[in-house]
Design a protein around this motif. Sequence first.
Motif: not given
Length: 107
Positions: A39-58
């Motif tokens: 029942s964890a949120a979808d964002a918690l099921k993704l690898p951190l590298a995948l999430i961080a790769s979508k972030l801008t530098l700001a």
Amino acid sequence: VIAFRVSLDPDAQKAVGLLRSHLIQFSPHFKSGSVSNGSAADALKLPLALIASKLTLAELSLLLYRCDAEEQEDGGGCYNIPNWTPLKYAGLQGLVSVMADIRPKND
């Protein structure tokens, strides 16, 4: 000889399992948890590298290095650890700096 057997309550077991599933991304020393949290949120099921790769530098800078003055502009502030001191950064760097001192001493 006295022996004790203890176990975490079910909610804590789920939380530890989820934490372990995230920690194995950073080091092979961490073992995957035996209790999964479906029942964890979808964002918690993704690898951190995948999430961080979508972030801008700001956005990455905001997550890592927001100081107390920047946080107060948005109505917040840095975390304050009772009986110790407030963190220097509200972002992840605030925790990393504290952990760098704690880790070698295993406090």
